[in-house]
Design a protein around this motif. Structure first.
Motif, PDB file in Angstrom:
ATOM      1  N   THR A   7      -8.817  -5.976 -31.152  1.00 13.74           N
ATOM      2  CA  THR A   7      -9.039  -4.635 -30.621  1.00 13.74           C
ATOM      3  C   THR A   7      -9.261  -4.765 -29.125  1.00 13.74           C
ATOM      4  O   THR A   7     -10.166  -5.479 -28.681  1.00 13.74           O
ATOM      5  CB  THR A   7     -10.268  -3.969 -31.269  1.00 13.74           C
ATOM      6  N   ARG A  33      -4.949  -3.318 -31.629  1.00 15.09           N
ATOM      7  CA  ARG A  33      -5.512  -1.979 -31.674  1.00 15.09           C
ATOM      8  C   ARG A  33      -6.078  -1.655 -30.299  1.00 15.09           C
ATOM      9  O   ARG A  33      -6.860  -2.430 -29.749  1.00 15.09           O
ATOM     10  CB  ARG A  33      -6.618  -1.882 -32.731  1.00 15.09           C
ATOM     11  N   VAL A  78     -15.473  -2.063 -34.040  1.00 13.61           N
ATOM     12  CA  VAL A  78     -14.463  -3.115 -33.993  1.00 13.61           C
ATOM     13  C   VAL A  78     -14.496  -3.908 -35.292  1.00 13.61           C
ATOM     14  O   VAL A  78     -15.537  -4.473 -35.657  1.00 13.61           O
ATOM     15  CB  VAL A  78     -14.694  -4.044 -32.787  1.00 13.61           C
ATOM     16  N   THR A  80     -11.762  -6.170 -36.074  1.00 11.80           N
ATOM     17  CA  THR A  80     -10.754  -7.214 -35.934  1.00 11.80           C
ATOM     18  C   THR A  80     -11.410  -8.550 -35.593  1.00 11.80           C
ATOM     19  O   THR A  80     -12.574  -8.604 -35.190  1.00 11.80           O
ATOM     20  CB  THR A  80      -9.742  -6.850 -34.840  1.00 11.80           C
TER      21      THR A  80
END
Length: 305
Positions: A7, A33, A78, A80
């Motif tokens: 992200t 992302r 977040v 990721t």
């Protein structure tokens, strides 16, 4: 199709003149992302971000929380493996994110990777951060040296490690949140790598004025807070005492004074540090409990290197 590993968090505040270039460059990266954290911009930034063809996710805060406060606010969102910090006035080259991800995967002992930040004229602004003998975080501009920390304008971190080390010091508002985080990563036994090919063009000073009173206030205050939180106690107390002693003799020193040596600013810095001292002591204890490497060992290895 595999899910993105990163992200990328872009923090913006009144970024109308440069955030589009940042998002354009970000759209050309390896799949990721994108999350824009808008610090209550009032200049049309929100409309520009909403209309951008890359359609980044957007979190808009009700007030300006600064760079550190914004990163701290968005970290719970977040999910990721990695989280990237990217200034809104930075435009990464197309291979930037790929180089950072590959470097962290190749260095399991590292928790952060820092980029090569280049100024508009191509000169190097930073390839990482060193820790000076008196506890300043200073940009390194020569590639090939080991780095103590990362420059928060363009870096990649392991999300789970960042959380386990206490996240982002939201109270810093702006400046030294990266050096403080790197110090805590080092205390927890993690490394930081500099990734030369991960290049970013940075419009230095587009978001904040490096010569302003606010810049010097945050810079001086947060250095002392970082040391009180992370450094050996003797070092931290000596630097606070040195700052106070230099402040005390200013009325008797003649001649022009640099902006960070003006008496009202330094008195404000001291007052803010003292007001935060109880909370900082509690934070210091928590950081010490998480540490696997002593403060003295980190300081001996990196200070003045």
């Amino acid at each position: 199709m595999s899910l993105p590993s990163t992200t990328v968090v872009v923090v913006t505040w009144r970024g109308r003149d440069h955030v589009t270039a940042c998002l354009d460059a970000l759209a050309r990266q390896r799949p990721h992302r994108a999350l824009v954290l808008d610090n209550a911009s009032d200049d049309g930034t929100a409309a520009l971000v909403a209309a951008h063809p890359s359609a980044p996710a957007v979190v808009r805060l009700p007030r300006n929380a600064g760079y550190a406060g914004a990163l701290a606010a968005v970290l719970p969102r977040v999910d990721t493996e990695f989280v990237a910090w990217l200034n809104d006035d930075a435009a990464p080259e197309d291979s930037w994110l790929g180089h950072l991800e590959d470097a962290l995967r190749a260095a399991p002992g590292a928790a952060a990777a820092t980029s090569s930040l280049l100024l508009a004229d191509g000169a190097t602004q930073s390839v990482g951060v060193r820790l000076t003998a008196d506890g300043h975080g200073a940009d390194l501009v020569l590639a090939g040296r080991e780095v103590f920390g990362f420059c928060g304008g363009a870096a990649l971190l392991r999300t789970d490690v960042l959380r386990s080390c206490g996240g982002v010091p939201r109270g810093f508002f702006c400046y030294y949140e990266d050096t403080d985080t790197a110090f805590r990563l080092r205390l927890a036994g993690h490394g930081v790598v500099s990734v030369g090919p991960a290049r970013v063009r940075h419009r230095h000073g587009a978001s904040t004025d490096p010569g302003s009173r606010l810049f010097h206030r945050w810079n001086e205050r947060n250095r002392l807070l970082m040391l009180l939180r992370c450094a050996p106690a003797g070092v931290a107390l000596a630097q606070v005492a040195r700052f106070a002693a230099l402040t005390a003799v200013l009325p008797w020193r003649g001649g022009p004074k640099p902006a960070n040596f003006r008496l009202p600013l330094r008195l404000q810095v001291l007052a803010e540090v003292l007001l935060r001292l109880p909370a900082v002591v509690a934070q210091r204890v928590a950081i010490g409990r998480r540490a696997t490497v002593s403060r003295a060992a980190v300081w001996r290895e990196w200070a003045g290197r």
